[in-house]
Scaffold this motif. Structure first.
Motif, short mmCIF file in Angstrom:
data_model
loop_
_atom_site.label_atom_id
_atom_site.label_comp_id
_atom_site.label_asym_id
_atom_site.label_seq_id
_atom_site.Cartn_x
_atom_site.Cartn_y
_atom_site.Cartn_z
N GLU A 69 0.84 -1.19 0.00
CA GLU A 69 0.00 0.00 0.00
C GLU A 69 0.88 1.25 0.00
O GLU A 69 1.89 1.32 0.69
CB GLU A 69 -0.90 -0.01 1.24
N GLY A 70 0.50 2.23 -0.77
CA GLY A 70 1.29 3.45 -0.86
C GLY A 70 1.12 4.34 0.36
O GLY A 70 0.30 4.06 1.25
N PRO A 71 1.88 5.43 0.44
CA PRO A 71 1.77 6.35 1.58
C PRO A 71 0.36 6.90 1.74
O PRO A 71 -0.28 7.27 0.76
CB PRO A 71 2.76 7.46 1.21
N ASN A 72 -0.12 6.94 2.97
CA ASN A 72 -1.45 7.45 3.27
C ASN A 72 -1.48 7.92 4.72
O ASN A 72 -0.47 7.88 5.42
CB ASN A 72 -2.53 6.40 3.00
N ALA A 73 -2.64 8.34 5.18
CA ALA A 73 -2.76 8.87 6.54
C ALA A 73 -2.47 7.81 7.60
O ALA A 73 -1.98 8.12 8.69
CB ALA A 73 -4.16 9.45 6.75
N GLY A 74 -2.80 6.55 7.31
CA GLY A 74 -2.56 5.48 8.28
C GLY A 74 -1.13 4.98 8.28
O GLY A 74 -0.67 4.44 9.29
N ALA A 75 -0.47 5.11 7.15
CA ALA A 75 0.93 4.69 7.04
C ALA A 75 1.64 5.73 6.18
O ALA A 75 1.55 5.70 4.95
CB ALA A 75 1.04 3.29 6.42
#
Length: 295
Positions: A69-75
């Motif tokens: 999974e790409g960069p996001n608010a959770g990671a």
């Protein structure tokens, strides 16, 4: 009266020492690039120390439904091929990588400095034997020698650090030997001889403090090289073993996903790049600070 004189001399020596440190810091602070490198390095070290408490997720916890999974608010930096949080692994990996690099410097620095001082101070047969041993190690390509040592000892981060440390001993030995040979004829060394001081007490009490400048410079630059070397061995599978987070091993984990999930490799690579850059900037600052021609 003698006690008062001794106290006064001690106080004067302390003032002179503080003045020398202040002058050294002033020279270093004039180099803005070195200051930036020092700040970056301090932040990285702080993250490495506090990593177990500030990492947002368990660095070994897998979530296969979120893999790559790409960069996001959770990671913030995304997730790797097993759904593990990359930011958390980089934080914990900083501790592993830096500790391994420090181990390299401690091993090579202590052994190499001792060899260099003994060779430069004693000279003669001792110098020839020690330097020929150093030349023997230098006759092997250092990285291939490190691979050979790890292959024999077994793949692990500790063995990788030991292997790299052994290959770096000649660098310290040669630099320290040269610096030692420059100071053994100085007046303060001759005065120590005249006062009855003998043996290696002179070498380690009077010579070592006066060759600290090149040792500090080579240590700072050597840390950067050690990080690259240890990470390279981990990249080849000879250093840190899964699932332990380590920057070089993280690079290896993401190499097959460069096209589909480049963030898996980009962020660990940036961590290595930033740390090595900061160490090189600090090393350049120390080199300029201790260079008498720039004073």
């Amino acid at each position: 009266m003698s006690a008062a004189v001794a106290t006064a001399q001690s106080a004067q020596g302390a003032v002179q020492e503080r003045s020398a440190w202040k002058e050294t810091w002033t020279m270093f602070a004039r180099n803005r690039a070195a200051l930036i490198g020092l700040v970056i390095l301090a932040v990285i070290i702080l993250i490495a120390v506090l990593a177990p408490w500030i990492a947002p997720h368990d660095p070994t916890a897998q979530n296969l439904s979120l893999r790559r999974e790409g960069p996001n608010a959770g990671a913030w930096l995304g997730r790797d091929a097993f759904g593990r949080d990359i930011l958390s692994r980089i934080m914990l990996g900083a501790r592993a990588t830096l500790l391994a690099a420090i181990g390299v410097i401690v091993l090579s620095g202590v052994v190499g400095t001792a060899i260099g001082i003994v060779a430069g101070y004693r000279g003669g047969v001792a110098d020839s034997l020690l330097m020929r041993s150093v030349d023997l190690v230098l006759s092997f390509p250092y990285f291939l020698l490190a691979i050979l040592i790890v292959a024999v000892a077994g793949p692990s981060l500790r063995n990788a650090a030991i292997a790299v440390g052994i290959t770096y001993i000649p660098q310290y030995a040669r630099v320290v030997r040269g610096a030692t040979m420059e100071v053994v004829g100085k007046e303060y060394v001759e005065a120590a001889h005249a006062s009855g001081v003998r043996g290696f007490r002179i070498a380690f009490k009077h010579v070592l403090p006066n060759i600290s400048a090149p040792i500090i410079v080579i240590t700072t630059v050597g840390l950067a090289l050690a990080i690259v070397s240890v990470s390279s061995l981990s990249f080849l599978g000879l250093g840190a073993q899964p699932p332990s987070p380590e920057w070089g091993a993280m690079l290896a984990d993401g190499r097959q996903y460069v096209a589909s999930a480049p963030h898996i490799s980009i962020f660990p690579g940036m961590a290595i790049l930033l740390t090595v850059l900061a160490l090189n900037l600090v090393g350049d600052g120390f080199r300029d600070t201790f260079d008498p021609t720039l004073r």
